[in-house]
Design a protein around this motif. Structure first.
Motif, short mmCIF file in Angstrom:
data_model
loop_
_atom_site.label_atom_id
_atom_site.label_comp_id
_atom_site.label_asym_id
_atom_site.label_seq_id
_atom_site.Cartn_x
_atom_site.Cartn_y
_atom_site.Cartn_z
N HIS A 92 0.87 -1.18 0.00
CA HIS A 92 0.00 0.00 0.00
C HIS A 92 0.90 1.22 0.00
O HIS A 92 2.03 1.17 0.47
CB HIS A 92 -0.90 0.00 1.24
CG HIS A 92 -2.10 0.86 1.09
ND1 HIS A 92 -2.07 2.22 1.27
CD2 HIS A 92 -3.38 0.55 0.77
CE1 HIS A 92 -3.27 2.72 1.07
NE2 HIS A 92 -4.09 1.72 0.77
N ASP A 94 0.42 3.82 1.79
CA ASP A 94 0.43 4.40 3.13
C ASP A 94 0.72 3.32 4.17
O ASP A 94 -0.03 2.35 4.31
CB ASP A 94 -0.92 5.05 3.42
CG ASP A 94 -0.95 5.84 4.70
OD1 ASP A 94 0.09 5.89 5.41
OD2 ASP A 94 -1.99 6.43 5.01
N GLU A 96 0.39 3.49 7.25
CA GLU A 96 -0.66 3.48 8.26
C GLU A 96 -1.75 2.46 7.92
O GLU A 96 -2.27 1.76 8.78
CB GLU A 96 -1.26 4.86 8.44
CG GLU A 96 -2.19 4.96 9.61
CD GLU A 96 -2.57 6.40 9.95
OE1 GLU A 96 -3.22 6.58 10.99
OE2 GLU A 96 -2.23 7.32 9.19
N LYS A 97 -2.08 2.35 6.65
CA LYS A 97 -3.08 1.37 6.21
C LYS A 97 -2.59 -0.06 6.49
O LYS A 97 -3.36 -0.91 6.92
CB LYS A 97 -3.34 1.55 4.71
CG LYS A 97 -4.50 0.79 4.21
CD LYS A 97 -5.79 1.41 4.69
CE LYS A 97 -6.95 0.86 3.89
NZ LYS A 97 -8.22 1.25 4.44
N GLN A 100 -2.83 -0.80 10.17
CA GLN A 100 -4.21 -1.13 10.51
C GLN A 100 -4.50 -2.61 10.19
O GLN A 100 -5.21 -3.28 10.93
CB GLN A 100 -5.18 -0.22 9.77
CG GLN A 100 -5.17 1.20 10.25
CD GLN A 100 -5.95 2.13 9.34
OE1 GLN A 100 -6.52 1.73 8.34
NE2 GLN A 100 -5.97 3.41 9.70
N GLU A 101 -3.93 -3.09 9.09
CA GLU A 101 -4.09 -4.50 8.72
C GLU A 101 -3.44 -5.41 9.76
O GLU A 101 -4.00 -6.45 10.12
CB GLU A 101 -3.48 -4.74 7.34
CG GLU A 101 -3.81 -6.06 6.75
CD GLU A 101 -5.26 -6.20 6.30
OE1 GLU A 101 -5.69 -7.35 6.12
OE2 GLU A 101 -5.97 -5.19 6.13
#
Length: 112
Positions: A92, A94, A96-97, A100-101
């Motif tokens: 990804h 980002d 941050e994404k 989150q995963e």
């Protein structure tokens, strides 16, 4: 990774690690990260079972920045501590994404 991005990643992961474990449990377990070049590794650390002040770290996740595509690749550690690409969301733009995963951990790959 640029210095600006490195600072952003440090800020993101410092907050994540501090919020993941309640303050009263930080003598028993910690979530830590290390940055090396374009790679960020996330670890779970616990005191050594024999004591002595030593901590043992277990791999949780690795994020690797690909400078050509400007994307982050997500890896998980198998039972032999080898890094493997994470198939449900391998990359990804980002980080941050991807973090989150890791937190969702729908496959059980990150947090045992």
């Amino acid at each position: 990774m640029s210095e600006l991005e490195k600072k952003r990643v440090e800020k993101l992961l410092t907050a994540y690690c501090e919020n993941k474990i309640p303050p009263d449990l930080r003598e028993q377990i910690r979530i830590e990260y290390r940055i090396r070049g374009n790679e960020v590794s996330l670890f779970e650390s616990r005191p050594h079972w024999q004591g002595g002040g030593e901590w043992i770290s277990m791999k949780v996740a690795r994020f690797k920045k690909d400078p050509k595509t400007e994307t982050w690749q997500l890896y998980w550690a198998d039972r032999n501590s080898k890094w493997r690409p994470y198939p449900p969301l391998p990359y990804h733009r980002d980080i941050e994404k991807l973090l989150q995963e890791v937190e969702k951990n729908e496959t059980g790959a990150f947090w045992g």
